[in-house]
Design a protein around this motif. Structure first.
Motif, PDB file in Angstrom:
ATOM      1  N   ILE A 152      -4.774  49.771   8.297  1.00 57.89           N
ATOM      2  CA  ILE A 152      -4.754  51.219   8.505  1.00 57.89           C
ATOM      3  C   ILE A 152      -4.642  51.888   7.145  1.00 57.89           C
ATOM      4  O   ILE A 152      -3.664  51.665   6.415  1.00 57.89           O
ATOM      5  N   LYS A 153      -5.623  52.670   6.791  1.00 61.26           N
ATOM      6  CA  LYS A 153      -5.603  53.416   5.530  1.00 61.26           C
ATOM      7  C   LYS A 153      -5.425  54.895   5.863  1.00 61.26           C
ATOM      8  O   LYS A 153      -6.350  55.553   6.346  1.00 61.26           O
ATOM      9  N   VAL A 154      -4.213  55.389   5.621  1.00 61.61           N
ATOM     10  CA  VAL A 154      -3.893  56.797   5.866  1.00 61.61           C
ATOM     11  C   VAL A 154      -4.187  57.572   4.584  1.00 61.61           C
ATOM     12  O   VAL A 154      -3.815  57.140   3.487  1.00 61.61           O
ATOM     13  N   MET A 155      -4.836  58.718   4.702  1.00 59.60           N
ATOM     14  CA  MET A 155      -5.282  59.471   3.526  1.00 59.60           C
ATOM     15  C   MET A 155      -4.584  60.816   3.428  1.00 59.60           C
ATOM     16  O   MET A 155      -4.072  61.340   4.418  1.00 59.60           O
ATOM     17  N   GLY A 156      -4.560  61.350   2.213  1.00 61.77           N
ATOM     18  CA  GLY A 156      -3.907  62.629   1.989  1.00 61.77           C
ATOM     19  C   GLY A 156      -2.400  62.525   1.923  1.00 61.77           C
ATOM     20  O   GLY A 156      -1.699  63.519   2.145  1.00 61.77           O
ATOM     21  N   VAL A 157      -1.882  61.329   1.602  1.00 56.51           N
ATOM     22  CA  VAL A 157      -0.434  61.113   1.543  1.00 56.51           C
ATOM     23  C   VAL A 157       0.057  61.459   0.135  1.00 56.51           C
ATOM     24  O   VAL A 157      -0.387  60.861  -0.843  1.00 56.51           O
ATOM     25  N   ASP A 165      -4.770  52.299  -8.434  1.00 61.72           N
ATOM     26  CA  ASP A 165      -6.214  52.429  -8.204  1.00 61.72           C
ATOM     27  C   ASP A 165      -6.544  53.414  -7.087  1.00 61.72           C
ATOM     28  O   ASP A 165      -7.703  53.784  -6.911  1.00 61.72           O
ATOM     29  N   GLU A 166      -5.538  53.841  -6.297  1.00 64.56           N
ATOM     30  CA  GLU A 166      -5.732  54.883  -5.302  1.00 64.56           C
ATOM     31  C   GLU A 166      -4.576  55.864  -5.410  1.00 64.56           C
ATOM     32  O   GLU A 166      -3.419  55.461  -5.578  1.00 64.56           O
ATOM     33  N   ASP A 337     -17.145  47.256   2.982  1.00 64.42           N
ATOM     34  CA  ASP A 337     -17.229  46.481   1.741  1.00 64.42           C
ATOM     35  C   ASP A 337     -16.635  47.210   0.551  1.00 64.42           C
ATOM     36  O   ASP A 337     -16.200  46.572  -0.413  1.00 64.42           O
ATOM     37  N   VAL A 338     -16.614  48.526   0.571  1.00 61.66           N
ATOM     38  CA  VAL A 338     -16.106  49.264  -0.589  1.00 61.66           C
ATOM     39  C   VAL A 338     -14.635  49.638  -0.428  1.00 61.66           C
ATOM     40  O   VAL A 338     -14.031  50.189  -1.342  1.00 61.66           O
ATOM     41  N   LEU A 339     -14.069  49.344   0.738  1.00 64.28           N
ATOM     42  CA  LEU A 339     -12.663  49.651   0.977  1.00 64.28           C
ATOM     43  C   LEU A 339     -11.787  48.480   0.555  1.00 64.28           C
ATOM     44  O   LEU A 339     -12.141  47.315   0.750  1.00 64.28           O
ATOM     45  N   SER A 340     -10.629  48.788  -0.004  1.00 63.00           N
ATOM     46  CA  SER A 340      -9.637  47.781  -0.360  1.00 63.00           C
ATOM     47  C   SER A 340      -8.320  48.148   0.324  1.00 63.00           C
ATOM     48  O   SER A 340      -7.769  49.219   0.057  1.00 63.00           O
ATOM     49  N   TYR A 341      -7.858  47.263   1.184  1.00 66.28           N
ATOM     50  CA  TYR A 341      -6.576  47.460   1.852  1.00 66.28           C
ATOM     51  C   TYR A 341      -5.518  46.617   1.148  1.00 66.28           C
ATOM     52  O   TYR A 341      -5.714  45.418   0.932  1.00 66.28           O
ATOM     53  N   ASN A 342      -4.423  47.257   0.777  1.00 64.17           N
ATOM     54  CA  ASN A 342      -3.378  46.570   0.026  1.00 64.17           C
ATOM     55  C   ASN A 342      -2.047  47.240   0.376  1.00 64.17           C
ATOM     56  O   ASN A 342      -1.932  48.474   0.281  1.00 64.17           O
ATOM     57  N   PRO A 343      -1.011  46.487   0.778  1.00 67.53           N
ATOM     58  CA  PRO A 343       0.259  47.131   1.131  1.00 67.53           C
ATOM     59  C   PRO A 343       0.914  47.854  -0.033  1.00 67.53           C
ATOM     60  O   PRO A 343       1.846  48.648   0.179  1.00 67.53           O
ATOM     61  N   TRP A 344       0.426  47.618  -1.260  1.00 66.76           N
ATOM     62  CA  TRP A 344       0.975  48.306  -2.429  1.00 66.76           C
ATOM     63  C   TRP A 344       0.310  49.664  -2.660  1.00 66.76           C
ATOM     64  O   TRP A 344       0.672  50.373  -3.599  1.00 66.76           O
ATOM     65  N   HIS A 345      -0.630  50.040  -1.811  1.00 72.54           N
ATOM     66  CA  HIS A 345      -1.100  51.428  -1.770  1.00 72.54           C
ATOM     67  C   HIS A 345      -0.033  52.211  -1.009  1.00 72.54           C
ATOM     68  O   HIS A 345      -0.145  52.465   0.195  1.00 72.54           O
ATOM     69  N   ARG A 377     -20.645  46.310  -5.696  1.00 68.16           N
ATOM     70  CA  ARG A 377     -20.218  47.479  -4.919  1.00 68.16           C
ATOM     71  C   ARG A 377     -18.920  47.993  -5.508  1.00 68.16           C
ATOM     72  O   ARG A 377     -17.939  47.264  -5.570  1.00 68.16           O
ATOM     73  N   PRO A 378     -18.890  49.227  -5.953  1.00 69.98           N
ATOM     74  CA  PRO A 378     -17.668  49.749  -6.569  1.00 69.98           C
ATOM     75  C   PRO A 378     -16.577  50.000  -5.533  1.00 69.98           C
ATOM     76  O   PRO A 378     -16.856  50.266  -4.362  1.00 69.98           O
ATOM     77  N   HIS A 379     -15.344  49.880  -5.964  1.00 64.90           N
ATOM     78  CA  HIS A 379     -14.213  50.254  -5.117  1.00 64.90           C
ATOM     79  C   HIS A 379     -14.238  51.761  -4.884  1.00 64.90           C
ATOM     80  O   HIS A 379     -14.481  52.535  -5.809  1.00 64.90           O
ATOM     81  N   VAL A 380     -13.996  52.185  -3.647  1.00 64.50           N
ATOM     82  CA  VAL A 380     -14.013  53.595  -3.287  1.00 64.50           C
ATOM     83  C   VAL A 380     -12.685  53.947  -2.630  1.00 64.50           C
ATOM     84  O   VAL A 380     -12.220  53.237  -1.727  1.00 64.50           O
TER      85      VAL A 380
END
Length: 389
Positions: A152-157, A165-166, A337-345, A377-380
């Motif tokens: 789950i990638k929540v945005m605008g946090v 990187d995010e 493919d361009v998404l990276s999920y990481n608990p450190w985000h 493919r670049p990270h987005v």
């Protein structure tokens, strides 16, 4: 083929056969037997695993963690080079994408002890949710391990993130089993060596270093699933919820509706099931937190031990709404493919805890960089405003 890989593959073929027929009986088995059997396995795991933790939210950092994380990156990078040509490299874990779906993550009136970070006050955020299989390959669904993954990638946090990187995302990761495959990062190295050798089953069955109890725990939750939004997910490893409070999280479906699995299941059944569900209706999931209340029975550093829900029940803090949508266009599937999920985000309020989480910071970052570099493919960092033809 060498004897070891041949035996490994023969065992996995039996598992595949079982997954093809388990829709006939698995619901009844889970309803009647899974919880008591998991309780027995957990009792044995607590008895055989030494837990030195004595205080709440206590981390015990080992000097071998860094070298273990680097070794895992090396082993998995070599595995990916062997399995995939440049331009087609998949994730080494959580490999097969069933779908990346648009969602809303709505924080409600959380219990007072959980009103920290992004749960401090009610608010709705956009989210991208990736639903996937366990990996490290992407076979037909019945041939996969039967444990599903959610990212789950929540945005605008708001807030400064621990991984730079995010800048505005908060990631939550879970699998459809309350415990992780390996208890710690050192044992994870052993599993990755076996995967590279083509004999992962022998990590569990080695008579001189058995992990039969971990195999039993995973097996109780591995099955031919009805749909990716129709199962419960657990974080398996903890994180902070404000200073000094360790929590695990779980995501469970609000509705009890389940899709009927055909026998034999199609190769891409879980994507088809998800597409059929979201073509018909919205889906709602409950996001829940569980506080650590006993450091001996609810350890930070051992991911094989499930935290008792009798000692500390999960409490809902947010609701996830996945609106009715079409998500399986080639462009939207490629978006994964361009998404990276990481608990450190995440921010410090929700910092990941435990040795496997500490190792994930390097492992997930390096492998995402490797995969996206090999695929050009670049990270987005997404915003939630993305659209697809």
């Amino acid at each position: 083929m060498a004897l070891g890989p041949a035996i490994n593959d023969a065992i996995l073929r039996m598992v595949t056969w079982e997954h093809c027929v388990d829709p006939l009986y698995r619901d009844a088995f889970d309803r009647l037997l899974r919880r008591p059997l998991a309780g027995v396995v957990q009792t044995l795991l607590r008895w055989t695993h030494d837990n030195p933790e004595t205080g709440l939210c206590e981390e015990i950092v080992s000097e071998v963690e860094g070298p273990c994380a680097k070794t895992i990156v090396k082993l998995l990078s070599e595995f990916l080079r062997q399995q995939y040509p440049p331009g087609q490299v998949q994730r080494a874990g959580n490999t097969k994408t069933y779908g990346v779906v648009r969602a809303e993550f709505t924080v409600g009136e959380a219990p007072p002890e959980f009103r920290r970070g992004m749960f401090a006050e009610p608010r709705t955020y956009p989210a991208w949710i990736r639903l996937s299989g366990p990996g490290p390959l992407a076979p037909a669904d019945a041939a996969d391990a039967g444990i599903l993954s959610i990212g789950i990638k929540v945005m605008g946090v708001p807030g400064e993130k621990l991984l730079p990187d995010e800048r505005a995302t908060q990631d939550f990761l879970g699998i459809s089993c309350p415990t992780f495959t390996t208890p710690n990062v050192g044992e994870n190295v052993k599993l990755q060596r076996r995967i590279l050798a083509g004999t992962p089953i022998f990590y569990f069955l080695n008579p001189f270093d058995s992990h039969l109890l971990d195999l039993a725990m995973q097996g109780l939750y591995a099955r031919m699933n009805t749909g990716p939004t129709e199962v419960r997910y657990w974080s398996c490893v903890p994180c902070l919820c404000g200073p000094g409070r360790a929590v695990k999280y779980s995501i469970r479906p609000v509705s009890a509706r389940e899709t009927r699995v055909p026998i034999p299941p199609p190769a891409n059944w879980l994507r088809q099931s998800l597409a059929a569900t979201l073509a018909e209706r919205d889906v709602e999931l409950s996001f829940e937190l569980q506080a650590q209340t006993d450091p001996r029975r609810m350890p930070i550093e051992d991911a094989s031990i499930a935290w008792s829900e009798k000692l500390s029940p999960f409490a809902p803090v947010a609701r996830i709404r996945i609106p009715k949508q079409k998500f399986d266009s080639p462009a939207q599937l490629a978006f994964a493919d361009v998404l990276s999920y990481n608990p450190w985000h995440t921010t410090e309020d929700h910092r990941p805890l435990g040795n496997q989480n500490r190792a994930r910071r390097l492992i997930y970052s390096e492998l995402a960089r490797f995969r996206q570099g090999m695929n050009h493919r670049p990270h987005v960092e997404p915003t939630g405003a993305e659209t697809f033809a």
